[in-house]
Design a protein around this motif. Structure first.
Motif, PDB file in Angstrom:
ATOM      1  N   ALA A  79       0.853  -1.193   0.000  1.00 22.38           N
ATOM      2  CA  ALA A  79       0.000   0.000   0.000  1.00 22.38           C
ATOM      3  C   ALA A  79       0.885   1.238   0.000  1.00 22.38           C
ATOM      4  N   GLY A  80       0.531   2.189  -0.822  1.00 19.42           N
ATOM      5  CA  GLY A  80       1.313   3.426  -0.885  1.00 19.42           C
ATOM      6  C   GLY A  80       1.551   3.844  -2.309  1.00 19.42           C
ATOM      7  N   LEU A  81       1.926   5.112  -2.475  1.00 17.66           N
ATOM      8  CA  LEU A  81       2.176   5.602  -3.823  1.00 17.66           C
ATOM      9  C   LEU A  81       3.533   5.137  -4.321  1.00 17.66           C
ATOM     10  N   PRO A  82       3.641   4.856  -5.626  1.00 19.39           N
ATOM     11  CA  PRO A  82       4.952   4.591  -6.218  1.00 19.39           C
ATOM     12  C   PRO A  82       5.561   5.890  -6.763  1.00 19.39           C
ATOM     13  N   ARG A  83       6.834   5.801  -7.179  1.00 22.96           N
ATOM     14  CA  ARG A  83       7.524   6.982  -7.720  1.00 22.96           C
ATOM     15  C   ARG A  83       7.049   7.304  -9.125  1.00 22.96           C
ATOM     16  N   LYS A  84       7.200   8.570  -9.467  1.00 22.83           N
ATOM     17  CA  LYS A  84       7.035   9.000 -10.867  1.00 22.83           C
ATOM     18  C   LYS A  84       8.406   9.520 -11.316  1.00 22.83           C
ATOM     19  N   PRO A  85       8.627   9.676 -12.626  1.00 15.99           N
ATOM     20  CA  PRO A  85       9.944  10.143 -13.071  1.00 15.99           C
ATOM     21  C   PRO A  85      10.341  11.430 -12.344  1.00 15.99           C
ATOM     22  N   GLY A  86      11.608  11.526 -11.951  1.00 12.22           N
ATOM     23  CA  GLY A  86      12.110  12.722 -11.277  1.00 12.22           C
ATOM     24  C   GLY A  86      11.973  12.664  -9.770  1.00 12.22           C
ATOM     25  N   MET A  87      11.220  11.692  -9.264  1.00 12.87           N
ATOM     26  CA  MET A  87      11.033  11.597  -7.810  1.00 12.87           C
ATOM     27  C   MET A  87      12.055  10.645  -7.208  1.00 12.87           C
ATOM     28  N   SER A  88      12.478  10.952  -5.985  1.00  9.62           N
ATOM     29  CA  SER A  88      13.276   9.976  -5.258  1.00  9.62           C
ATOM     30  C   SER A  88      12.306   9.181  -4.386  1.00  9.62           C
ATOM     31  N   ARG A  89      12.766   8.020  -3.885  1.00  9.01           N
ATOM     32  CA  ARG A  89      11.911   7.230  -3.009  1.00  9.01           C
ATOM     33  C   ARG A  89      11.531   8.063  -1.778  1.00  9.01           C
ATOM     34  N   ASP A  90      12.503   8.876  -1.331  1.00  8.87           N
ATOM     35  CA  ASP A  90      12.284   9.638  -0.099  1.00  8.87           C
ATOM     36  C   ASP A  90      11.170  10.684  -0.256  1.00  8.87           C
ATOM     37  N   ASP A  91      10.888  11.086  -1.497  1.00  6.95           N
ATOM     38  CA  ASP A  91       9.804  12.064  -1.715  1.00  6.95           C
ATOM     39  C   ASP A  91       8.449  11.493  -1.316  1.00  6.95           C
ATOM     40  N   LEU A  92       8.377  10.177  -1.154  1.00  6.79           N
ATOM     41  CA  LEU A  92       7.085   9.534  -0.855  1.00  6.79           C
ATOM     42  C   LEU A  92       6.815   9.466   0.643  1.00  6.79           C
ATOM     43  N   ILE A  93       7.762   9.950   1.449  1.00  2.00           N
ATOM     44  CA  ILE A  93       7.686   9.625   2.878  1.00  2.00           C
ATOM     45  C   ILE A  93       6.434  10.164   3.562  1.00  2.00           C
ATOM     46  N   GLU A  94       6.044  11.390   3.207  1.00  2.00           N
ATOM     47  CA  GLU A  94       4.922  11.980   3.937  1.00  2.00           C
ATOM     48  C   GLU A  94       3.611  11.236   3.659  1.00  2.00           C
ATOM     49  N   ALA A 222      18.955   1.340 -10.615  1.00  2.00           N
ATOM     50  CA  ALA A 222      18.128   0.452 -11.444  1.00  2.00           C
ATOM     51  C   ALA A 222      16.630   0.717 -11.287  1.00  2.00           C
ATOM     52  N   GLY A 223      16.209   1.026 -10.073  1.00  2.14           N
ATOM     53  CA  GLY A 223      14.784   1.329  -9.862  1.00  2.14           C
ATOM     54  C   GLY A 223      14.391   2.567 -10.661  1.00  2.14           C
ATOM     55  N   GLY A 224      15.231   3.581 -10.605  1.00  2.00           N
ATOM     56  CA  GLY A 224      14.970   4.828 -11.337  1.00  2.00           C
ATOM     57  C   GLY A 224      14.987   4.622 -12.847  1.00  2.00           C
ATOM     58  N   GLU A 225      15.821   3.687 -13.306  1.00  2.13           N
ATOM     59  CA  GLU A 225      15.885   3.403 -14.745  1.00  2.13           C
ATOM     60  C   GLU A 225      14.531   2.884 -15.235  1.00  2.13           C
ATOM     61  N   VAL A 226      13.911   2.010 -14.424  1.00  3.56           N
ATOM     62  CA  VAL A 226      12.592   1.473 -14.795  1.00  3.56           C
ATOM     63  C   VAL A 226      11.531   2.577 -14.714  1.00  3.56           C
ATOM     64  N   VAL A 227      11.601   3.380 -13.670  1.00  3.69           N
ATOM     65  CA  VAL A 227      10.629   4.479 -13.519  1.00  3.69           C
ATOM     66  C   VAL A 227      10.696   5.414 -14.734  1.00  3.69           C
ATOM     67  N   ALA A 228      11.907   5.737 -15.152  1.00  2.00           N
ATOM     68  CA  ALA A 228      12.069   6.664 -16.287  1.00  2.00           C
ATOM     69  C   ALA A 228      11.467   6.081 -17.560  1.00  2.00           C
ATOM     70  N   GLY A 233       4.796   4.815 -13.168  1.00  2.69           N
ATOM     71  CA  GLY A 233       4.911   4.060 -11.923  1.00  2.69           C
ATOM     72  C   GLY A 233       6.290   3.448 -11.837  1.00  2.69           C
ATOM     73  N   SER A 234       6.455   2.508 -10.910  1.00  3.74           N
ATOM     74  CA  SER A 234       7.782   1.908 -10.743  1.00  3.74           C
ATOM     75  C   SER A 234       7.724   0.411 -11.006  1.00  3.74           C
ATOM     76  N   ALA A 235       8.883  -0.237 -10.851  1.00  2.00           N
ATOM     77  CA  ALA A 235       8.998  -1.671 -11.114  1.00  2.00           C
ATOM     78  C   ALA A 235       7.950  -2.438 -10.318  1.00  2.00           C
ATOM     79  N   PHE A 236       7.390  -3.470 -10.929  1.00  2.61           N
ATOM     80  CA  PHE A 236       6.420  -4.254 -10.157  1.00  2.61           C
ATOM     81  C   PHE A 236       6.597  -5.767 -10.288  1.00  2.61           C
ATOM     82  N   TYR A 237       7.054  -6.248 -11.439  1.00  6.23           N
ATOM     83  CA  TYR A 237       7.279  -7.694 -11.518  1.00  6.23           C
ATOM     84  C   TYR A 237       8.382  -8.121 -10.542  1.00  6.23           C
TER      85      TYR A 237
END
Ligand code: A3D
Length: 317
Positions: A79-94, A222-228, A233-237
């Motif tokens: 549960a929670g939002l995934p990253r979009k391009p340009g976002m770091s994982r830490d941007d999701l904290i709030e 690598a996570g950011g490469e998939v997001v871009a 969204g981000s990697a899911f498989y």
């Protein structure tokens, strides 16, 4: 003997693949919870309807009610939002802290004896929060990141050397961020050091190091490469496969040694924080943390990664 039960909290991209993999491997009955009405019900119905084709037989249920996760042996949280391009994982904290708070309360109330595997980002902070709110013992609350980060590292090594990924062994430690620590010294092809193979291939030590540095960098990003590439969204498989591997080790008491985001009590010089380290996962969750000597360079990278985790966790309100 009762069948095992797996509860998935979050029925989005990763949640759907988790459900399908759990069914394909017949790990147990699966219940998927999401706040969106119809989403978990629809996904679980969709998967359930191919049991005869794929050859699995288990109960799959979608729900918007926490009561349905009662009796779960393992709970996997996406549960929670995934990253979009340009976002770091830490941007999701709030936003994801708020979601994790309600999720952890639901797990505490309805599946108090479960083992919890968190995938939601920022991973190290979300695992910390989940353990605090559930109050479950540390061996029962862990995070998935290292299995995937290590799998990515192995993949790049296999591609570079032209060997089967099945014969590559490599591991990352530390937090699930840009400072993660891919362990070059221990990377091997069936025990043969990868650096030695690279030096043979390029007949040049400096070139071999350059190639390895590039693989380490790619692993970290690598996570950011998939997001871009995905843009939405981000990697899911891959995170789903990785978490299922951890769940299976616990449910079947396999005692796999898997890089796990686990609570450290002095191991690797870290006390009181969740960080990625090799753990034995079995019927008691984290049954052991396998500590080993890091050299000065590895320790410095680990310290940097842990410092980032501490800062992230400290930033949670
Ligand atoms: P997505 O497809 O958006 O699914 C998230 C689901 O969470 C949605 O279906 C939402 O409806 C649901 N949700 C939102 N709020 C709640 C709530 N309060 N209770 C229950 N469900 C809720 O995202 P995703 O599946 O692609 O990714 C899920 C999370 O995993 C994100 O935070 C990602 O950043 C993270 N992630 C982690 C890794 C790791 O390796 C650690 C890798 C990739 C993604």
């Amino acid at each position: 003997m009762a069948r095992k039960k797996i509860a998935l909290i979050g029925g989005g991209q990763i949640g759907g693949v988790l459900a399908q993999l759990a069914a394909l491997r017949e790990l147990g009955d699966v219940v998927m919870f999401d706040i969106v009405e119809g989403l978990p019900q629809g996904k679980m119905l969709d998967i359930a309807e191919v049991g005869s084709v794929d050859g699995f037989d288990c109960c799959l249920k979608g729900t918007n009610s926490y009561e349905d996760i009662a009796g779960a042996d393992v709970v996997i949280v996406t549960a929670g939002l995934p990253r979009k391009p340009g976002m770091s994982r830490d941007d999701l904290i709030e936003v994801n802290s708020k979601i994790m708070t309600s999720v952890a309360e639901g797990i505490k109330a309805h599946a108090p004896n479960s083992f919890v595997i968190v995938i939601s980002n920022p991973l190290d902070a979300m695992v910390t929060l989940c353990q605090k709110i559930t109050g479950f013992p540390y061996n029962r609350v862990i995070g998935q990141a290292g299995v995937l980060d290590s799998a990515r590292f192995k993949t790049f090594i296999a591609w570079e050397l032209g060997v089967s990924v099945k014969d590559v062994n490599a591991m990352t430690l530390g937090g699930h961020g840009d400072d993660m620590v891919p362990l070059v010294r221990y990377a091997s092809v069936n025990g043969i050091p990868v650096m030695e193979l690279l030096e043979k291939k390029y007949k040049d030590k400096a070139k071999a190091k350059e190639i390895m540095d590039a693989m380490v960098k790619r692993t970290r990003g690598a996570g950011g490469e998939v997001v871009a590439l995905l843009k939405t969204g981000s990697a899911f498989y891959s995170p789903a496969s990785s978490a299922i591997c951890m769940a299976e080790s616990i449910l079947k008491d396999q005692k796999r040694v898997l890089p796990t985001c686990a609570y450290l009590n002095g191991e690797f010089g870290v006390k009181g924080f969740y960080v990625g380290v090799p753990c034995v996962l079995g019927e008691n969750g984290v049954e052991a943390i396998l500590e080993f000597e890091l050299d000065a360079e590895e320790q410095a990278m680990m310290d940097k990664s842990v410092a980032a985790v501490k800062e992230l966790v400290g930033s949670m309100k």
